[in-house]
Scaffold this motif. Structure first.
Motif, PDB file in Angstrom:
ATOM      1  N   LEU A 183       0.934  -1.135   0.139  1.00 48.88           N
ATOM      2  CA  LEU A 183       0.041   0.026   0.181  1.00 48.88           C
ATOM      3  C   LEU A 183       0.876   1.239  -0.028  1.00 48.88           C
ATOM      4  O   LEU A 183       1.924   1.327   0.741  1.00 48.88           O
ATOM      5  N   SER A 184       0.510   2.327  -0.816  1.00 50.68           N
ATOM      6  CA  SER A 184       0.939   3.741  -0.534  1.00 50.68           C
ATOM      7  C   SER A 184      -0.110   4.469  -0.246  1.00 50.68           C
ATOM      8  O   SER A 184      -1.269   4.572  -0.702  1.00 50.68           O
ATOM      9  N   ILE A 185       0.087   5.054   0.731  1.00 54.86           N
ATOM     10  CA  ILE A 185      -0.947   5.903   1.489  1.00 54.86           C
ATOM     11  C   ILE A 185      -0.561   7.475   1.755  1.00 54.86           C
ATOM     12  O   ILE A 185       0.512   7.794   2.040  1.00 54.86           O
ATOM     13  N   ASP A 186      -1.503   8.368   1.358  1.00 55.21           N
ATOM     14  CA  ASP A 186      -1.372   9.807   1.658  1.00 55.21           C
ATOM     15  C   ASP A 186      -2.006   9.835   2.926  1.00 55.21           C
ATOM     16  O   ASP A 186      -3.394   9.917   3.346  1.00 55.21           O
ATOM     17  N   CYS A 187      -1.415  10.718   3.868  1.00 57.81           N
ATOM     18  CA  CYS A 187      -2.080  11.005   5.067  1.00 57.81           C
ATOM     19  C   CYS A 187      -0.945  12.020   5.787  1.00 57.81           C
ATOM     20  O   CYS A 187       0.082  12.150   5.552  1.00 57.81           O
ATOM     21  N   LYS A 188      -1.581  12.550   6.850  1.00 59.43           N
ATOM     22  CA  LYS A 188      -0.657  13.615   7.479  1.00 59.43           C
ATOM     23  C   LYS A 188      -0.097  12.984   8.738  1.00 59.43           C
ATOM     24  O   LYS A 188       0.890  13.470   9.270  1.00 59.43           O
ATOM     25  N   ASP A 189      -0.535  11.871   9.468  1.00 58.38           N
ATOM     26  CA  ASP A 189       0.128  11.281  10.484  1.00 58.38           C
ATOM     27  C   ASP A 189       0.209   9.691   9.970  1.00 58.38           C
ATOM     28  O   ASP A 189      -0.692   8.786  10.341  1.00 58.38           O
ATOM     29  N   PHE A 190       1.431   9.119   9.327  1.00 54.78           N
ATOM     30  CA  PHE A 190       1.634   7.965   8.929  1.00 54.78           C
ATOM     31  C   PHE A 190       1.702   6.996  10.153  1.00 54.78           C
ATOM     32  O   PHE A 190       1.098   5.649   9.938  1.00 54.78           O
ATOM     33  N   GLU A 191       2.128   7.415  10.958  1.00 55.43           N
ATOM     34  CA  GLU A 191       2.653   6.337  12.262  1.00 55.43           C
ATOM     35  C   GLU A 191       1.190   6.179  12.886  1.00 55.43           C
ATOM     36  O   GLU A 191       0.979   5.026  13.695  1.00 55.43           O
ATOM     37  N   LYS A 192       0.252   7.076  12.889  1.00 53.52           N
ATOM     38  CA  LYS A 192      -1.063   6.825  13.422  1.00 53.52           C
ATOM     39  C   LYS A 192      -1.933   5.740  12.520  1.00 53.52           C
ATOM     40  O   LYS A 192      -2.488   4.959  13.222  1.00 53.52           O
ATOM     41  N   VAL A 193      -1.611   5.796  11.306  1.00 48.87           N
ATOM     42  CA  VAL A 193      -2.238   4.569  10.405  1.00 48.87           C
ATOM     43  C   VAL A 193      -1.509   3.407  10.763  1.00 48.87           C
ATOM     44  O   VAL A 193      -2.324   2.364  11.013  1.00 48.87           O
ATOM     45  N   VAL A 194      -0.359   3.278  10.858  1.00 47.53           N
ATOM     46  CA  VAL A 194       0.341   2.042  11.241  1.00 47.53           C
ATOM     47  C   VAL A 194      -0.077   1.279  12.597  1.00 47.53           C
ATOM     48  O   VAL A 194      -0.391   0.277  12.752  1.00 47.53           O
ATOM     49  N   LYS A 195      -0.305   2.382  13.628  1.00 48.68           N
ATOM     50  CA  LYS A 195      -0.660   1.996  14.975  1.00 48.68           C
ATOM     51  C   LYS A 195      -2.193   1.442  14.818  1.00 48.68           C
ATOM     52  O   LYS A 195      -2.280   0.320  15.557  1.00 48.68           O
ATOM     53  N   ALA A 196      -2.840   2.087  14.167  1.00 49.54           N
ATOM     54  CA  ALA A 196      -4.276   1.710  13.878  1.00 49.54           C
ATOM     55  C   ALA A 196      -4.250   0.407  13.288  1.00 49.54           C
ATOM     56  O   ALA A 196      -5.231  -0.655  13.880  1.00 49.54           O
ATOM     57  N   LEU A 197      -3.587  -0.250  12.360  1.00 51.15           N
ATOM     58  CA  LEU A 197      -3.617  -1.367  11.775  1.00 51.15           C
ATOM     59  C   LEU A 197      -3.083  -2.301  12.664  1.00 51.15           C
ATOM     60  O   LEU A 197      -3.482  -3.530  12.598  1.00 51.15           O
ATOM     61  N   LYS A 198      -2.080  -2.168  13.409  1.00 54.12           N
ATOM     62  CA  LYS A 198      -1.300  -3.217  14.011  1.00 54.12           C
ATOM     63  C   LYS A 198      -2.356  -3.616  15.246  1.00 54.12           C
ATOM     64  O   LYS A 198      -2.621  -4.594  15.872  1.00 54.12           O
ATOM     65  N   LYS A 199      -3.021  -2.291  15.926  1.00 58.76           N
ATOM     66  CA  LYS A 199      -4.088  -2.621  17.064  1.00 58.76           C
ATOM     67  C   LYS A 199      -5.266  -3.479  16.616  1.00 58.76           C
ATOM     68  O   LYS A 199      -5.884  -4.131  17.436  1.00 58.76           O
ATOM     69  N   ASN A 200      -5.516  -3.424  15.115  1.00 57.79           N
ATOM     70  CA  ASN A 200      -6.566  -4.210  14.521  1.00 57.79           C
ATOM     71  C   ASN A 200      -6.122  -5.658  14.034  1.00 57.79           C
ATOM     72  O   ASN A 200      -6.726  -6.184  13.180  1.00 57.79           O
ATOM     73  N   SER A 201      -4.741  -6.074  14.517  1.00 60.16           N
ATOM     74  CA  SER A 201      -4.186  -7.322  14.398  1.00 60.16           C
ATOM     75  C   SER A 201      -3.791  -7.303  12.937  1.00 60.16           C
ATOM     76  O   SER A 201      -3.734  -8.684  12.495  1.00 60.16           O
ATOM     77  N   PHE A 202      -3.525  -6.513  12.228  1.00 60.15           N
ATOM     78  CA  PHE A 202      -2.830  -6.630  10.840  1.00 60.15           C
ATOM     79  C   PHE A 202      -1.384  -6.718  11.106  1.00 60.15           C
ATOM     80  O   PHE A 202      -0.787  -6.199  11.953  1.00 60.15           O
ATOM     81  N   ASN A 203      -0.834  -7.558  10.358  1.00 61.43           N
ATOM     82  CA  ASN A 203       0.494  -7.913  10.285  1.00 61.43           C
ATOM     83  C   ASN A 203       1.343  -6.929   9.446  1.00 61.43           C
ATOM     84  O   ASN A 203       1.418  -7.216   8.174  1.00 61.43           O
ATOM     85  N   VAL A 204       1.687  -5.759   9.933  1.00 61.36           N
ATOM     86  CA  VAL A 204       2.164  -4.848   9.207  1.00 61.36           C
ATOM     87  C   VAL A 204       3.619  -4.926   9.281  1.00 61.36           C
ATOM     88  O   VAL A 204       4.351  -5.116  10.181  1.00 61.36           O
ATOM     89  N   ARG A 205       4.390  -4.876   7.859  1.00 61.54           N
ATOM     90  CA  ARG A 205       5.826  -5.018   7.901  1.00 61.54           C
ATOM     91  C   ARG A 205       6.309  -3.792   6.904  1.00 61.54           C
ATOM     92  O   ARG A 205       5.569  -3.187   6.256  1.00 61.54           O
ATOM     93  N   THR A 206       7.541  -3.433   7.117  1.00 58.42           N
ATOM     94  CA  THR A 206       8.514  -2.633   6.235  1.00 58.42           C
ATOM     95  C   THR A 206       7.637  -1.341   6.290  1.00 58.42           C
ATOM     96  O   THR A 206       7.565  -0.846   4.784  1.00 58.42           O
ATOM     97  N   PRO A 207       7.040  -0.500   6.936  1.00 50.99           N
ATOM     98  CA  PRO A 207       6.587   0.881   6.755  1.00 50.99           C
ATOM     99  C   PRO A 207       7.567   1.716   6.414  1.00 50.99           C
ATOM    100  O   PRO A 207       8.608   1.758   6.808  1.00 50.99           O
ATOM    101  N   ARG A 208       7.454   2.759   5.234  1.00 53.89           N
ATOM    102  CA  ARG A 208       8.382   3.516   4.995  1.00 53.89           C
ATOM    103  C   ARG A 208       7.639   4.812   4.822  1.00 53.89           C
ATOM    104  O   ARG A 208       6.618   5.144   4.159  1.00 53.89           O
ATOM    105  N   ILE A 209       8.262   5.850   5.778  1.00 57.38           N
ATOM    106  CA  ILE A 209       7.558   7.286   5.646  1.00 57.38           C
ATOM    107  C   ILE A 209       8.272   8.071   4.663  1.00 57.38           C
ATOM    108  O   ILE A 209       9.279   8.028   4.554  1.00 57.38           O
ATOM    109  N   ASP A 210       7.155   8.739   4.114  1.00 59.18           N
ATOM    110  CA  ASP A 210       7.812   9.579   3.343  1.00 59.18           C
ATOM    111  C   ASP A 210       8.324  11.074   3.890  1.00 59.18           C
ATOM    112  O   ASP A 210       7.439  11.589   4.621  1.00 59.18           O
ATOM    113  N   ASP A 211       9.432  11.121   4.012  1.00 56.08           N
ATOM    114  CA  ASP A 211      10.045  12.490   4.781  1.00 56.08           C
ATOM    115  C   ASP A 211      10.469  13.628   3.980  1.00 56.08           C
ATOM    116  O   ASP A 211      11.351  14.287   4.360  1.00 56.08           O
ATOM    117  N   LYS A 212       9.858  13.702   2.851  1.00 62.58           N
ATOM    118  CA  LYS A 212      10.333  15.078   1.954  1.00 62.58           C
ATOM    119  C   LYS A 212       9.507  16.275   2.548  1.00 62.58           C
ATOM    120  O   LYS A 212       8.779  16.183   3.278  1.00 62.58           O
TER     121      LYS A 212
END
Length: 212
Positions: free
Chosen positions: A183-212
């Protein structure tokens, strides 16, 4: 997506004629800064002529002859005809698989009468995959066991966390029936999205934050 959407069409190709001499062929190859070119008879696809094969042929079978004699040969006498061709309706992922398992620099695309419609190249496929995965965006991979309703739950979780999915690609991981969801995701707070997915038991791997 089908290869016809990304192919270089015949009218934009530089091709060699079966009636070109090898000298003419080498000049055309050098002027276009290429290593090989399609060979046609009119619009009929005949094969491929590469600079590498010409040098190999000369040193293997013509070394005792003069270069001038060798270069006066016609392309039709040297063209490699056993070349894999594809139909314009082939999905680009199948064309990508051919490149991975072969040394082809391009794949000719022909119709049912053997007319050359165009070619597909490594570069054109790479550009499409780059569009799919995006460039400098928030990215993550989720491993999924393909349970019913998982995709709906995942997209809902991302939306509630303030994320907007720009691209999604599903691939078979070939491990324990797991699917890889990129997935590529447009958002203001990417860490919030990752935490929400993990909280809902999704097996999240290799998150890469756009730091531009």
């Amino acid at each position: 997506m089908l290869v016809k959407a990304i192919m270089i069409p015949f009218n934009q190709l530089r091709c060699l004629s079966v009636d070109n001499t090898l000298e003419e062929a080498l000049i055309i190859i050098e002027e276009n800064r290429l290593l090989s070119l399609p060979v046609v008879d009119g619009k009929q696809f005949i094969g491929v002529l590469s600079k590498e094969n010409l040098y190999e042929e000369y040193f293997k079978n013509y070394c005792g002859q003069s270069k001038i004699e060798f270069l006066n040969n016609k392309v039709k006498n040297m063209v490699k005809t056993k070349i894999m061709t594809i139909n314009q309706e082939l999905p680009i992922q199948d064309a990508a698989a051919i490149f991975i398992t072969s040394k082809y620099r391009f794949i000719p695309i022909i119709d049912n009468t053997n007319n050359l419609l165009g070619i597909v190249t490594h570069q054109s496929i790479f550009k499409e995959y780059q569009k799919i995965f995006g460039d400098r965006v928030n990215e993550l991979t989720i491993y999924n066991c393909n349970f019913k309703g998982t995709i709906a739950k995942m997209t809902d979780t991302i939306a509630k966390a303030g994320g907007n999915i720009k691209n999604i690609v599903l691939m078979d991981s070939n491990v324990m029936n797991l699917e890889e969801i990129h997935l590529s995701i447009d958002c203001k707070d990417f860490e919030k999205v990752v935490k929400a997915l993990k909280k809902n038991s999704f097996n999240v791997r290799t998150p890469r934050i756009d730091d531009k």
